[in-house]
Write an enzyme that holds these catalytic residues in place. Structure first.
Site, short mmCIF file in Angstrom:
data_model
loop_
_atom_site.label_atom_id
_atom_site.label_comp_id
_atom_site.label_asym_id
_atom_site.label_seq_id
_atom_site.Cartn_x
_atom_site.Cartn_y
_atom_site.Cartn_z
N LYS A 118 -11.39 3.58 5.77
CA LYS A 118 -11.12 2.30 5.11
C LYS A 118 -11.73 1.12 5.86
CE LYS A 118 -7.00 3.75 2.68
NZ LYS A 118 -5.78 3.33 2.04
N GLU A 202 -3.30 -5.72 7.42
CA GLU A 202 -3.72 -6.49 6.24
C GLU A 202 -2.62 -7.45 5.88
OE1 GLU A 202 -6.56 -3.80 3.51
OE2 GLU A 202 -4.64 -4.27 2.64
N ARG A 294 -13.37 10.38 -5.72
CA ARG A 294 -13.02 11.59 -6.49
C ARG A 294 -12.71 11.16 -7.93
NH1 ARG A 294 -8.11 10.02 -3.94
NH2 ARG A 294 -6.72 9.27 -5.58
P1 ADP Z 1 -3.47 4.47 -0.52
O1 ADP Z 1 -4.89 4.71 -0.12
O2 ADP Z 1 -2.48 5.13 0.38
O3 ADP Z 1 -3.23 4.76 -2.00
P2 ADP Z 1 -3.88 1.66 -0.96
O4 ADP Z 1 -4.56 0.85 0.06
O5 ADP Z 1 -4.69 2.10 -2.15
O6 ADP Z 1 -3.20 2.93 -0.30
O7 ADP Z 1 -2.60 0.89 -1.49
C1 ADP Z 1 -1.63 1.51 -2.32
C2 ADP Z 1 -0.69 0.44 -2.86
O8 ADP Z 1 -0.05 -0.25 -1.78
C3 ADP Z 1 -1.36 -0.65 -3.69
O9 ADP Z 1 -1.53 -0.28 -5.03
C4 ADP Z 1 -0.36 -1.78 -3.53
O10 ADP Z 1 0.76 -1.59 -4.36
C5 ADP Z 1 0.11 -1.64 -2.10
N1 ADP Z 1 -0.71 -2.47 -1.18
C6 ADP Z 1 -1.78 -2.05 -0.49
N2 ADP Z 1 -2.28 -3.05 0.26
C7 ADP Z 1 -1.51 -4.12 0.05
C8 ADP Z 1 -1.51 -5.47 0.54
N3 ADP Z 1 -2.40 -5.90 1.43
N4 ADP Z 1 -0.55 -6.32 0.08
C9 ADP Z 1 0.39 -5.87 -0.81
N5 ADP Z 1 0.45 -4.63 -1.30
C10 ADP Z 1 -0.49 -3.76 -0.88
#
Ligand code: ADP
Length: 500
Positions: A118, A202, A294
């Site tokens: 990431k 983040e 994917r």
């Molecule tokens: P993963 O790869 O584990 O699926 P993601 O980075 O795609 O994780 O994030 C999954 C979920 O977590 C997002 O859809 C959102 O709901 C929440 N999320 C991720 N990053 C943030 C952020 N910076 N602020 C608020 N919610 C977040």
């Protein structure tokens, strides 16, 4: 260009069936693999050939690169489709396929490695001027540095594993004390789940939506997006309901963010199908979070609104063909909604619920698609993912798709285990959902669990009244009364049986 005539599907469950169907449509031989737990599974019966992988544990079956490659060679498979989960985003697997002259239906190992990391991915996106969430520029190994970065970004912040996925390895911290407590725990969790402890920070965005773009890119460098999916209805950062279009994306935003998504895939020199995920705030800003390298669980939603078969397109692109349409030829028509039916008990914090399914009724009808491996007499195993079915409905607009979903959910019965159907039934009739008023904290914000419990209590009450009235109607007094059959019938049908 090397034409694919046989595909080994390195997966199980509904996605294995989905790929087998695409193979049959294209006249390609399908080869399935299975663990001992799955020897009675439907994907084993439907494929043209099936091979045993090993014991139930994924580490000894669906995650065994060597065994899968060996079976692919033995069966003469031209290509491997990894589905989602398991080895689908494992660059070593993609590399091994290449080394053995087997086409991997997915991105190259290089693109997968960049997308999977990431932090590296974020760096590339920044260079390509793709907007990202504010936070650390790289992995943060030192606690004191983490404290400084969090202070600058402003609390609350999220601690994320650089190699995370599926909502795991994410922690929310609201102050310095919590950050100090959680930093080590999050590192350990990341190490246990992904083998590496690298964390990044983040800013935690509030009142946001998760909106993602379906991407497709071929080996000639043509990149397309197949519009957005709204995936804000989540529990524990994992998706529950997805739909397309998003209620907040108009044509102008669709094109603008779609172009950014394609730019993101170009920056990674991406190949095949993938997804660019964004978080969108209430001001309409979009922040890139990651590329999923994917085919996604929720791909049917896109298939229904675009009329494109994504698995067939994956196969065409993997055998070197160019994407057979231009961006301007694509049109988003109608609306599609997907409810993920998981073998979990939503009344008890989504705890897993597994076992024998004596019976089930799968909905059907106009605008209803069900991707599932369930059949009466099957077994839901605790060894694998809890997704047992995807219920997808399509309509000319959101309301038609929603009403079809409501009706299909009421038809869907699965005996023997608990599932997420009750929470979907609650959401599909909830006013904020109906009005498109959703965000990633929707379940907590609108007390959906409480509403689901109330709904269940009402249903119990109705059933109790009906049972009481049925008993009372059998009583001697009723029999001796001069009530006409019509009046008796009315009483029987009324909720209270007319006795209260
Ligand atoms: P993963 O790869 O584990 O699926 P993601 O980075 O795609 O994780 O994030 C999954 C979920 O977590 C997002 O859809 C959102 O709901 C929440 N999320 C991720 N990053 C943030 C952020 N910076 N602020 C608020 N919610 C977040």
């Amino acid at each position: 260009m090397s034409k694919i005539s046989s595909i080994l599907i390195a997966n199980r469950g509904e996605i294995a069936l989905r790929v087998i169907r695409a193979c049959k449509d294209l006249g390609i031989k399908s080869i399935s693999v299975y663990s001992d737990e799955d020897n009675r599974s439907i994907h084993v019966k439907r494929a043209d050939e099936s091979y045993r992988l090993g014991p139930a544990q994924a580490s000894e079956s669906y995650l065994c690169i060597d065994k899968i490659i060996e079976i692919a060679k033995l069966s003469g498979a031209d290509a491997i489709h990894p589905g989602y989960g398991f080895l689908s985003e494992n660059e070593l697997f993609s590399e091994e396929c290449k080394k053995n002259d087997i086409i991997f239906i997915g991105p190259t190992a290089k693109a997968m490695e960049l997308a999977g990391d990431k932090m590296k991915c974020k760096e590339i996106m920044k260079k390509a001027e793709v907007p990202t969430v504010p936070g650390s520029d790289g992995v943060v190994e030192d606690m004191e540095l983490a404290v400084d970065i969090a202070k600058e970004a402003g609390y609350p912040v999220m601690l994320k594993s650089a190699y995370g996925g599926g909502g795991r390895g994410i922690r929310l911290v609201t102050n310095e004390k919590e950050l100090r407590q959680e930093f080590e725990l999050a590192s350990n969790e990341s190490k246990a789940a992904f083998g590496k402890s690298a964390l990044f920070i983040e800013k935690y965005l509030t009142n946001i939506r998760h909106i993602e773009y379906q991407l497709l890119r071929d080996s000639s460098g043509n990149g397309r997006h197949l519009f957005e999916r709204e995936c804000s209805i989540q529990r524990r950062h994992q998706k529950l309901i997805e739909m397309s279009p998003s209620p907040v994306v108009n044509k102008e935003i669709r094109e603008k963010v779609g172009e950014i998504a394609v730019r993101a895939s170009t920056a990674l020199d991406y190949l095949n199908a993938g997804t660019a995920e964004f978080l969108s705030d209430s001001k309409g800003n979009f922040y890139f979070i990651e590329i999923n390298a994917r085919l996604q669980v929720e791909h049917p939603v896109t298939e229904l609104v675009t009329g494109k078969d994504l698995v067939k397109l994956q196969i065409q692109v993997a055998q070197g063909e160019e994407i057979p349409f231009k961006q301007k030829d694509l049109e988003l028509k109608g609306c599609a909604i997907e409810c993920r039916i998981n073998s979990e008990d939503p009344f008890y914090d989504f705890t897993p619920s597994v076992g024998y399914i004596p019976n089930c009724n799968i909905p059907s009808g106009p605008g209803v698609r069900v991707d599932t491996y369930l059949y009466p007499g099957c077994n839901v195993s605790g060894y694998y993912d809890s997704l047992i079915a995807k219920l997808i409905t399509y309509g000319g607009d959101f309301n038609e798709a929603r009403v079809r979903m409501k009706n299909a959910l009421s038809e869907f019965t699965i005996e023997g285990i608990n599932t997420t159907i009750p929470i979907h039934k609650t959401i599909i009739e909830e006013s904020n959902f109906i009005n498109g008023n959703i965000s990633t904290d929707y379940i907590e914000k609108y007390n959906i669990i409480e509403k689901m419990k109330q709904k269940r209590n009402h249903e119990y009450e109705d059933k109790a009244y009906a049972a009481i009235s049925a008993i009372l109607l059998q009583s001697e007094y009723v029999k001796k009364s001069n009530l006409s059959p019509q009046r008796l019938n009315r009483i029987q049908k009324s909720k209270s049986g007319g006795f209260y």
